[in-house]
Design a protein around this motif. Structure first.
Motif, PDB file in Angstrom:
ATOM      1  N   LEU B 126       0.843  -1.202   0.000  1.00  0.00           N
ATOM      2  CA  LEU B 126       0.000   0.000   0.000  1.00  0.00           C
ATOM      3  C   LEU B 126       0.873   1.245   0.000  1.00  0.00           C
ATOM      4  O   LEU B 126       2.061   1.194   0.336  1.00  0.00           O
ATOM      5  CB  LEU B 126      -0.887   0.020   1.240  1.00  0.00           C
ATOM      6  CG  LEU B 126      -2.027  -0.981   1.303  1.00  0.00           C
ATOM      7  CD1 LEU B 126      -2.696  -0.920   2.674  1.00  0.00           C
ATOM      8  CD2 LEU B 126      -3.065  -0.682   0.213  1.00  0.00           C
ATOM      9  N   VAL B 127       0.277   2.369  -0.350  1.00  0.00           N
ATOM     10  CA  VAL B 127       0.981   3.650  -0.246  1.00  0.00           C
ATOM     11  C   VAL B 127       1.326   3.854   1.232  1.00  0.00           C
ATOM     12  O   VAL B 127       0.474   3.686   2.108  1.00  0.00           O
ATOM     13  CB  VAL B 127       0.061   4.795  -0.751  1.00  0.00           C
ATOM     14  CG1 VAL B 127       0.720   6.158  -0.521  1.00  0.00           C
ATOM     15  CG2 VAL B 127      -0.260   4.594  -2.227  1.00  0.00           C
ATOM     16  N   GLY B 128       2.582   4.157   1.528  1.00  0.00           N
ATOM     17  CA  GLY B 128       3.016   4.364   2.912  1.00  0.00           C
ATOM     18  C   GLY B 128       3.657   3.133   3.521  1.00  0.00           C
ATOM     19  O   GLY B 128       4.173   3.178   4.636  1.00  0.00           O
ATOM     20  N   GLU B 129       3.631   2.042   2.807  1.00  0.00           N
ATOM     21  CA  GLU B 129       4.160   0.793   3.332  1.00  0.00           C
ATOM     22  C   GLU B 129       5.586   0.551   2.803  1.00  0.00           C
ATOM     23  O   GLU B 129       5.950   1.076   1.744  1.00  0.00           O
ATOM     24  CB  GLU B 129       3.243  -0.358   2.880  1.00  0.00           C
ATOM     25  CG  GLU B 129       3.436  -1.635   3.643  1.00  0.00           C
ATOM     26  CD  GLU B 129       2.446  -2.716   3.194  1.00  0.00           C
ATOM     27  OE1 GLU B 129       1.569  -2.426   2.367  1.00  0.00           O
ATOM     28  OE2 GLU B 129       2.584  -3.849   3.683  1.00  0.00           O
ATOM     29  N   ILE B 130       6.330  -0.243   3.545  1.00  0.00           N
ATOM     30  CA  ILE B 130       7.675  -0.597   3.070  1.00  0.00           C
ATOM     31  C   ILE B 130       7.554  -1.422   1.795  1.00  0.00           C
ATOM     32  O   ILE B 130       6.703  -2.308   1.694  1.00  0.00           O
ATOM     33  CB  ILE B 130       8.433  -1.410   4.151  1.00  0.00           C
ATOM     34  CG1 ILE B 130       8.897  -0.450   5.233  1.00  0.00           C
ATOM     35  CG2 ILE B 130       9.564  -2.230   3.564  1.00  0.00           C
ATOM     36  CD1 ILE B 130      10.332  -0.545   5.640  1.00  0.00           C
ATOM     37  N   GLY B 131       8.381  -1.107   0.819  1.00  0.00           N
ATOM     38  CA  GLY B 131       8.323  -1.790  -0.463  1.00  0.00           C
ATOM     39  C   GLY B 131       7.927  -0.782  -1.533  1.00  0.00           C
ATOM     40  O   GLY B 131       7.993   0.425  -1.311  1.00  0.00           O
ATOM     41  N   CYS B 132       7.514  -1.301  -2.652  1.00  0.00           N
ATOM     42  CA  CYS B 132       7.177  -0.396  -3.762  1.00  0.00           C
ATOM     43  C   CYS B 132       5.750  -0.612  -4.253  1.00  0.00           C
ATOM     44  O   CYS B 132       5.355  -1.732  -4.576  1.00  0.00           O
ATOM     45  CB  CYS B 132       8.162  -0.614  -4.908  1.00  0.00           C
ATOM     46  SG  CYS B 132       7.938   0.561  -6.227  1.00  0.00           S
ATOM     47  N   SER B 133       4.987   0.466  -4.288  1.00  0.00           N
ATOM     48  CA  SER B 133       3.638   0.403  -4.864  1.00  0.00           C
ATOM     49  C   SER B 133       3.725   0.841  -6.318  1.00  0.00           C
ATOM     50  O   SER B 133       4.444   1.797  -6.632  1.00  0.00           O
ATOM     51  CB  SER B 133       2.689   1.362  -4.146  1.00  0.00           C
ATOM     52  OG  SER B 133       2.769   1.216  -2.771  1.00  0.00           O
ATOM     53  N   TYR B 134       3.004   0.158  -7.187  1.00  0.00           N
ATOM     54  CA  TYR B 134       3.019   0.515  -8.614  1.00  0.00           C
ATOM     55  C   TYR B 134       1.678   1.111  -9.002  1.00  0.00           C
ATOM     56  O   TYR B 134       0.624   0.506  -8.762  1.00  0.00           O
ATOM     57  CB  TYR B 134       3.332  -0.721  -9.466  1.00  0.00           C
ATOM     58  CG  TYR B 134       4.762  -1.159  -9.295  1.00  0.00           C
ATOM     59  CD1 TYR B 134       5.768  -0.658 -10.112  1.00  0.00           C
ATOM     60  CD2 TYR B 134       5.124  -2.028  -8.270  1.00  0.00           C
ATOM     61  CE1 TYR B 134       7.094  -1.030  -9.919  1.00  0.00           C
ATOM     62  CE2 TYR B 134       6.438  -2.404  -8.079  1.00  0.00           C
ATOM     63  CZ  TYR B 134       7.423  -1.899  -8.909  1.00  0.00           C
ATOM     64  OH  TYR B 134       8.723  -2.252  -8.713  1.00  0.00           O
ATOM     65  N   ILE B 135       1.754   2.305  -9.546  1.00  0.00           N
ATOM     66  CA  ILE B 135       0.527   3.032  -9.902  1.00  0.00           C
ATOM     67  C   ILE B 135       0.593   3.396 -11.387  1.00  0.00           C
ATOM     68  O   ILE B 135       1.531   4.037 -11.836  1.00  0.00           O
ATOM     69  CB  ILE B 135       0.376   4.306  -9.036  1.00  0.00           C
ATOM     70  CG1 ILE B 135       0.284   3.913  -7.549  1.00  0.00           C
ATOM     71  CG2 ILE B 135      -0.834   5.103  -9.460  1.00  0.00           C
ATOM     72  CD1 ILE B 135       0.319   5.089  -6.585  1.00  0.00           C
ATOM     73  N   GLU B 136      -0.441   2.962 -12.112  1.00  0.00           N
ATOM     74  CA  GLU B 136      -0.444   3.190 -13.566  1.00  0.00           C
ATOM     75  C   GLU B 136      -1.430   4.287 -13.955  1.00  0.00           C
ATOM     76  O   GLU B 136      -2.456   4.470 -13.286  1.00  0.00           O
ATOM     77  CB  GLU B 136      -0.851   1.891 -14.279  1.00  0.00           C
ATOM     78  CG  GLU B 136      -0.743   1.995 -15.790  1.00  0.00           C
ATOM     79  CD  GLU B 136      -1.329   0.814 -16.539  1.00  0.00           C
ATOM     80  OE1 GLU B 136      -2.027  -0.010 -15.917  1.00  0.00           O
ATOM     81  OE2 GLU B 136      -1.097   0.739 -17.752  1.00  0.00           O
ATOM     82  N   CYS B 137      -1.094   5.014 -14.978  1.00  0.00           N
ATOM     83  CA  CYS B 137      -2.121   5.875 -15.593  1.00  0.00           C
ATOM     84  C   CYS B 137      -1.997   5.753 -17.105  1.00  0.00           C
ATOM     85  O   CYS B 137      -0.933   5.412 -17.628  1.00  0.00           O
ATOM     86  CB  CYS B 137      -2.016   7.316 -15.110  1.00  0.00           C
ATOM     87  SG  CYS B 137      -0.724   8.271 -15.862  1.00  0.00           S
TER      88      CYS B 137
END
Lengths: 269, 221
Positions: B126-137
């Protein structure tokens, strides 16, 4: 006395054979004329709700493609309007044993040419490969909206029915003819054979009615394993109509036989 | 109709239905019907659509839900992930602002629901969590994303708190594998990505903006 009993048993046996032959014949003709008939199935799969569902899906997916490719939706819609293929043509292709997915090179070229025409007309630079990829995607969207995918089981079923149709109808007719002839030969006075023959056909008529009523009550074929739901509903409705046709045939055959028997009884008195 | 005629008719009818004429065909019909329903499960197996569900066409019909209310601020420095209710697919749960351009943030949406939105993929981060969130547009919605440079701020408001991310690099990825490697080795990262080509049509590569969290409640296990 023994001969009379034997003749009675034989009469019942031939009545059963006439009924079985009739059921076989009618069943084969009915399945071929309905579920395996292009005209019949087109009526159900070209219904307003399916066409509307397909149209809505196409519009939504083309909006996505427009967002992904930066080419306006109207370009894809214009290409689409030049091609008259729809669900009915997919059904037609299914029964003609052609690919009913509606995914083909001509369609890709059509989308590609329309996109290039729009981009050239607006002096927008483009990459051929990207436009081709977009056209392929547009064709996939169209095929997913209007075409039929995964139809192997359907085509093999239709093929199977078409291959065995003459076998079942011939067998049914043969059973009827042999039984009728045998009954006629059983009686020295031929008019006495008529009630026995009629009784066979009446059995078939009653069986049609019973099968149709039970199938409608127990909802045979109500939930086909088919997605999307509007397709499943259309198929279930087509099966329900098949049983309604069987019911009408059953009532007609039964009524004719009862009436004929009644007339014979009347003449005897 | 006279009483005699009525009696005669009744007599004939009774004879008709009580005699062999009706009873025998009725019994035969019952036997044939029973045989039909006995054979139906076996014969039915050869009918199409009786086994696994056949997908005849791709009609996606999922509706968009929303759990986002504007200006949710969390004073907490940390938020336990277990305290957050699971976000369902196709749910708008926030918005993203890049240089004043704001679009809704949706969770793992199907294609049509992701138009004009940022779509967070379901990789468990999730946003704010350790690791990487992938967000597409999508390409048509990517003007702001393509204009932001290193050091720029990406504001992400979610249903569980407000975040700020700083752009640490922009990059092109040839494929998904390269794209997935972009957010590695950054504590709390977000990779915003779109189609890599600038000309019309569907490109093969991706353009990515890699950001690191600078403020907001940390999501912890």
């Amino acid at each position: 006395m023994k001969l009379k009993t034997a003749r009675k048993i034989l009469c019942i046996l031939f009545s059963v054979l006439i009924a079985v032959g009739s059921c076989l014949f009618t069943g084969a003709v009915l399945v071929k004329g309905t579920l395996c008939s292009e005209k019949y199935m087109t009526k159900f799969f070209s219904s307003g709700s399916i066409e509307q569902g397909n149209k809505n899906n196409l519009e939504n997916e083309l909006k996505v493609l427009a967002a992904q490719s930066n080419i306006p939706v109207r370009v894809f819609e214009a290409a689409q309007s030049l091609d008259d293929s729809d669900t009915a043509s997919a059904v037609k292709r299914l029964f003609e044993n052609h690919d009913p997915s509606l995914y083909n090179k001509a369609k890709i070229e059509l989308f590609e040419n329309m996109c290039k025409e729009y981009l050239d007309g607006n002096n927008i630079k483009y990459d051929d490969v990207q436009i081709h990829r977009t056209a392929v995607r547009a064709t996939e969207i169209f095929a997913n909206s209007y075409g039929f995918q995964n139809t192997q089981t359907v085509t093999s079923f239709i093929k199977n029915v078409n291959e065995n149709y003459s076998k079942y109808t011939s067998l049914g007719l043969m059973l009827i003819m042999v039984s009728v002839l045998s009954v006629v030969l059983l009686f020295s006075e031929k008019k006495n054979a008529v009630p026995v023959i009629l009784s066979g056909f009446m059995s078939a008529g009653f069986a049609y009615v019973l099968i149709a009523v039970c199938s409608i009550i127990f909802a045979v074929g109500k939930n086909p394993a088919l997605y999307p739901q509007i397709y499943a509903d259309a198929l279930a409705f087509s099966v329900r109509c098949l049983f309604l046709i069987l019911l009408v045939i059953g009532i007609a055959v039964s009524a004719m036989c009862v009436s004929a028997l009644s007339s014979i009884e009347k003449m005897r008195h | 109709m006279s009483t005699d005629n009525r009696g005669l008719l009744m007599n004939r009818f009774t004879k008709l239905i009580s005699g062999r004429n009706i009873i025998v065909p009725a019994v035969i019909a019952v036997v044939i019907t029973a045989a039909f329903f006995a054979v139906l499960p076996i014969a039915g197996a050869s009918f199409p659509f009786t086994g696994d569900t056949v997908v005849a066409a791709q009609h996606e019909t999922k509706k968009v839900n929303s759990i986002y209310s504007h200006a949710v601020q969390s004073s907490d420095k940390e938020v336990k992930k277990s305290s957050l209710s699971k976000i369902k697919n196709d749910t708008v749960f926030g918005e993203i602002s890049i240089d004043g351009d704001t679009k809704e943030l949706i969770y793992n949406a199907e294609s049509k629901n992701a138009v004009k939105r940022y779509n967070l993929s379901d990789n468990g981060v999730l946003v704010g969590e350790i690791g990487c969130s992938y967000i597409e547009c999508y390409k048509s919605d990517s003007d702001a994303l393509k204009s932001i440079r290193n050091g720029g701020i990406v504001k992400i408001d979610t249903s569980y708190g407000a975040y700020q991310y700083k752009v640490i690099k922009t990059a092109y990825a040839k494929n998904e594998f390269q794209l997935s490697a972009l957010g590695e080795d950054i504590g709390r990262a977000v990779v915003l990505y779109t189609d890599g080509s600038s000309s019309p049509g569907i490109g093969e590569s991706y353009y990515a903006v890699v950001c690191e969290m600078i403020s907001g409640a940390k999501i912890v296990e």
